[in-house]
Every structure is written in C-alpha cells, then in structure tokens.
Design an enzyme around this catalytic site. Structure first.
Site, PDB file in Angstrom:
ATOM      1  N   SER A   1      72.790   8.200  20.506  1.00 38.88           N
ATOM      2  CA  SER A   1      73.349   7.190  21.398  1.00 38.88           C
ATOM      3  C   SER A   1      74.836   7.018  21.183  1.00 38.88           C
ATOM      4  O   SER A   1      75.562   6.658  22.111  1.00 38.88           O
ATOM      5  CB  SER A   1      72.693   5.829  21.137  1.00 38.88           C
ATOM      6  OG  SER A   1      71.521   5.675  21.850  1.00 38.88           O
TER       7      SER A   1
ATOM      8  N   HIS B   1      72.641  -2.728  23.716  1.00 38.06           N
ATOM      9  CA  HIS B   1      72.907  -1.312  23.436  1.00 38.06           C
ATOM     10  C   HIS B   1      74.175  -0.819  24.125  1.00 38.06           C
ATOM     11  O   HIS B   1      75.003  -0.107  23.527  1.00 38.06           O
ATOM     12  CB  HIS B   1      71.709  -0.476  23.880  1.00 38.06           C
ATOM     13  CG  HIS B   1      71.778   0.969  23.504  1.00 38.06           C
ATOM     14  ND1 HIS B   1      72.237   1.947  24.365  1.00 38.06           N
ATOM     15  CD2 HIS B   1      71.458   1.619  22.366  1.00 38.06           C
ATOM     16  CE1 HIS B   1      72.179   3.128  23.777  1.00 38.06           C
ATOM     17  NE2 HIS B   1      71.711   2.966  22.555  1.00 38.06           N
TER      18      HIS B   1
ATOM     19  N   ASP C   1      73.718   2.028  31.087  1.00 39.52           N
ATOM     20  CA  ASP C   1      72.991   1.629  29.887  1.00 39.52           C
ATOM     21  C   ASP C   1      72.100   0.430  30.192  1.00 39.52           C
ATOM     22  O   ASP C   1      71.772   0.179  31.352  1.00 39.52           O
ATOM     23  CB  ASP C   1      73.981   1.319  28.758  1.00 39.52           C
ATOM     24  CG  ASP C   1      73.473   1.797  27.403  1.00 39.52           C
ATOM     25  OD1 ASP C   1      72.553   1.157  26.871  1.00 39.52           O
ATOM     26  OD2 ASP C   1      73.993   2.803  26.887  1.00 39.52           O
TER      27      ASP C   1
END
Length: 538
Positions: free
Chosen positions: A397, A219, A179
């Site tokens: 996601s 994230h 990520d």
C-alpha cells in the site's frame, strides 16, 4: 438467543447473495459525433492538452454514456444502477438473475456479463467458500506502530531526494488517489502545506455519492502522506508540490465487484479533469460472495472490468501506479486486479536493505508477463495518520505511492515526454532491468539515472525527419533523415480534433492552406514509431 441471531445472519447472507451484480454493455452512443465536434463538453482543456502533447486522438470512448439508455435500465423492474462507465459503455447493475437477464430485450443492450462467473457462457463452477480461510485484508495488511522515525530511507532508496535537490518535486503535475477515505487531510498538520498552497484540487466519494472526501477509512490519508505529506525532519513525500484529487472508491464494509466499477468511474473522472498520475493502493481478488472472486486464470489483464479500464487510461496519456498486493505468503501469492493490467505499474515491497518482503505479491500474470513491474520500500514506512501523528506502517500500500510520487516528480522534469516514454525511462533505470524476475520485476528504480538518461535522450537524439517551414503559411514538407518505408502525419487543433491525417512520402508537399491561423500539434509516425511537436500556421 445466540442461535437465533446466527440464523438471522444466515438468512440475511442468503438474501444478499440472491441479488446478482452484472455489467450491461450498450451497443452505441447516439450523440457521439456531437461531443467529438465539441470536446469541451466532455473533457477539460487540460485533459485535451494532455492528449495533444502526446499525439492522442479523441474517440468514441471519450464520449459520455448515453443517459437515456441508463435511465431505461434503471427504470426496469427490480434493477438498480450502481455505477457507469463511458469508456466501456456499460453500467453496473444489481438485481435478481431473471431481472438482469430481462434487460437483454432492450434494443440498445449488446451484452450482459455477470460478476458471478458461473452465470456467464463458458463460466466456471462457482467456488465453495472456505470457512477456515481468514478474510483477506484489502488494505495490504497495514501495520501501524506509532513512532517518529525518519522518512529518508524510503525516499533516498529511489534517489527521489536527488530529484528534489534539482527542484523537481511534482510541480505542474496532477495526481488522483483512489482509496477508502481521507479523514484529517483537511485539518491535520502533515497536510497543511498542501492546503496552504492550494494543492488539493477537490475530491469525491463514489461509494456514498457525496462531495466530501475527508471521511471514510484512514488508509487514503496515510497513502497521500507518502506523496504529498510534509513535516520538517520527520516526513517528506516523494511529490510534495504536485496537485491532488482525492477519490473514495472503496467500501470498507464489504467486498463486492461494484468497487471496481466505482474505481473505473473515478478513473474516468480523473481523465476528464486532466490528471497525469493515478495511485491505487487497493487490489481485488476475493469477494464476499465467492462466486464473484477471481482465480489465477483470470489474471490476464483483460478479464476484470478494472484492469481493462486501466489500459484505456494509459491510452489517454495517464500513468496508473498500483500496489502489487500482500498475498505473497498465502496460497494465492500472485498480484491481483487491477495490478495485472499490462500498462499498470504494479509495485512490490522491499525492506530497508532492498530485499523483497515475504508478503509482497508475485508474478507472473496468467498469460506469462513479468509482474510486479517495480519495487519500493514497503516495511517500516513513515506515514502520517488521520490524527496528524507520524507512524510506521507496512504493506505494498505504501510502496505504491512512494514510487508514484517519484514518477510524478520525474515527469515534472520532462513534461513534454509521453507516459510511455516516462515508463520506459523509469524501468530502464531499475537495478534488475536486464534480468527481471517475478519476485522483483525490473527492480528498484534509480531516478537520478533515469533523469540523466532522459537528458541524454533530449540532447543527443537524432530526429528521423525534418518538418519545414515552421511557422508555415500554405504548405509544409517532411523530409526523412533515414530510409523510411511507411510514414503518416496527423495535425490536431487546440481542442484535440484531427484536422489533417494522411500518408506521406519523403519531401512531399502537404497543403495546409485551408487551416485557420494558430498553433497545431503534429504527430508523425514513421515505421510505427511516433513523434510529436508544435506547428505554427500563419
């Protein structure tokens, strides 16, 4: 002053696009046999054990790229090596087109593939950037609204909570998350349980070549929380007792194909460390330089560097779970890279009522395969943030890691099963398995059903052969329980090296007198179906 600034920006942009990205493929690996003879020099014992359990032989892909070749390329005029891949035997370079082309004179260079599609033989004309098109959010349009909602729905939808009740929570499995960053994971309360139980094994920042994964964009922190986060009565991840590696492969400041190469590097490292499951909540379709962007025609699972590597990861015994993407409402509604890989589990998003969200990307791939593969909750998802607060987020996601964690917990219940068997069982449990489509794929899996089906397989499966004696001293015999036209046996030592491989007939004696005493793994292939087990040599 403003016009001058814009002019400077334009010049910088033109200068950046004068530099090209390309993959330089090498012809061989001169030290290959030495590494294959000594596999612990290239793989961890856990990586070797994964291969042994699944009957996977070592091959030249496992051998590191030949570093002297890399050094010569890096020393060439105007060339910078940005990343390298042992599986694809290639390096990602940056330089002018003429400097890159000059590398073909090196005797060990077999081919050159430019990220700029128009520069390749038969390449298409580079698209013109649409100045009215908004930049695609590479993080699947994450929407955060801070609240303290429950994570129950996202877990119960898959019946992953039932797995937890049976005490299957991912223990014994290792996950790698690729990520953009993991700030707060080393300090905040939702990840304390991971830290206190030593479940975070390490990480690496491939973008900045640094050992610290607790930096970058948040994230990855939120993604990890869907798998390993734990806050009593607020958030429980779907695989809270798995172990994790955290890899930064995404450069938040730009979109360039080098991020695919970082991703492949991380995937190869994950393999060598013995990782079982890989989660990626990133997808690639459009790049800053439109000449590098993909079109729908490219989404065949074989075009992109990342998608080809994903299939290799599967051949090494791993499972890659990838978010399908959030372009469902756009002019390009299809899944991206590497979700288009045939062996990747591409995950789309549904709401709490199990209805597909409009933004969830669709299939098929350009070559007509069903995508996405499966669905999970991807709107009003409960996540933990880099500040330790509990938030609500939306995007595939989060559907991806929720499902990846459930797969991890399920696999921990049946650790001897291969990655292919696990994927087969998970897909077969999904609510659209008998009637898949390119909005939902095979649908929402039911891990209680998958578990019961796997248990049924284990209890009632009738073997097609009997291997005896076991333990054995001088010879073994394989007897077929059904009519078989073609059979082959392979034996592997503890390092995964093939010590015997031969075609056999029913009740044929197989000499093992020359083997050292110890435990071996056998793989018996009958009419293209394979089974593995353990053989003790006295």
């Amino acid at each position: 002053m403003k016009k001058k600034l814009l002019f400077i920006v334009l010049l910088l942009s033109l200068k950046s696009f004068s530099q090209e990205d390309a993959w330089i493929y090498f012809s061989d690996k001169p030290s290959a046999q030495s590494y294959i003879d000594n596999p612990l020099n290239m793989l961890s014992q856990r990586a070797i054990n994964r291969r042994i359990t699944q009957g996977i032989s070592l091959n030249v892909q496992d051998v590191p790229i030949h570093q002297p070749y890399v050094n010569q390329v890096d020393a060439a005029t105007g060339i910078t090596v940005k990343a390298k891949s042992k599986w694809l035997n290639a390096v990602h370079v940056r330089g002018t087109q003429s400097n890159i082309a000059a590398l073909s004179s090196l005797g060990f260079v077999s081919s050159i593939r430019y990220a700029n599609h128009s520069l390749n033989p038969g390449g298409r004309i580079a698209p013109v950037a649409n100045r009215n098109t908004q930049k695609v959010n590479k993080f699947m349009d994450t929407q955060v609204n801070y609240n303290y909602g429950s994570s129950a729905t996202q877990v119960q939808m898959l019946k992953a909570d039932w797995l937890h009740q049976q005490n299957y929570t991912g223990e014994g499995k290792i996950v790698a998350i690729m990520d953009a960053g993991f700030p707060g994971v080393n300090t905040e309360a939702p990840f304390r349980r991971l830290r206190d139980n030593n479940l975070i094994l390490g990480g690496y920042d491939f973008v900045h070549r640094a050992n610290n994964p607790y930096t970058g964009f948040h994230h990855g922190t939120q993604v990890l929380s869907n798998m390993g986060g734990f806050v009593d009565n607020q958030l429980v991840g779907t695989s809270p007792d798995a172990k994790y590696y955290l890899f930064i492969t995404e450069d938040i400041d730009s979109e360039n194909p080098v991020e695919e190469s970082y991703w492949v590097e991380a995937l190869e490292m994950a393999d060598s460390l013995g990782v079982d499951i890989v989660n990626t909540s990133l997808g690639y379709f459009e790049y800053d330089n439109p000449a590098y962007s993909y079109t729908y025609n490219d989404l065949n699972g074989q075009k992109s560097f990342a998608s080809r590597a994903a299939d290799i990861a599967f051949s090494k015994g791993m499972i890659c779970v990838t978010s399908a993407g959030n372009s469902g409402n756009s002019a390009n509604p299809h899944i991206g890279v590497p979700a288009d890989a045939a062996t990747n589990l591409a995950v789309g998003a549904v709401n709490s009522e199990e209805v597909k969200t409009g933004f969830s990307s669709i299939g098929p791939t350009f070559d007509g395969r069903i995508k996405p593969d499966l669905m999970a909750m991807g709107i009003n998802v409960t996540v933990a943030t880099e500040n330790g607060t509990i938030a609500s987020a939306a995007g595939t996601s989060f559907a991806g890691p929720i499902l990846a964690g459930a797969v991890t917990s399920f696999w921990s219940a049946f650790p001897s099963k291969s990655n292919a068997e696990i994927i087969r069982l998970v897909k077969a449990s999904a609510d659209r398995y008998t009637n898949p489509n390119n909005n939902y794929g095979y649908g929402i899996p039911d891990f209680k059903l998958a578990f019961n089906n796997a248990l049924s397989d284990s209890q009632f499966y009738e073997k097609e052969f009997i291997l005896y004696p076991n333990p054995a001293k001088n010879q073994i015999i394989v007897s077929f329980t059904h009519l078989v036209s073609d059979c082959e046996i392979s034996l592997y030592n503890i390092l995964g090296q093939t010590v015997l491989k031969k075609k056999i007939k029913d009740n044929q004696s197989i000499d093992i007198d020359n083997l050292n005493a110890g435990i071996y793994t056998y793989k018996i292939t009958l009419d293209h179906k394979s089974e593995t087990g353990k053989l003790i040599k006295k």
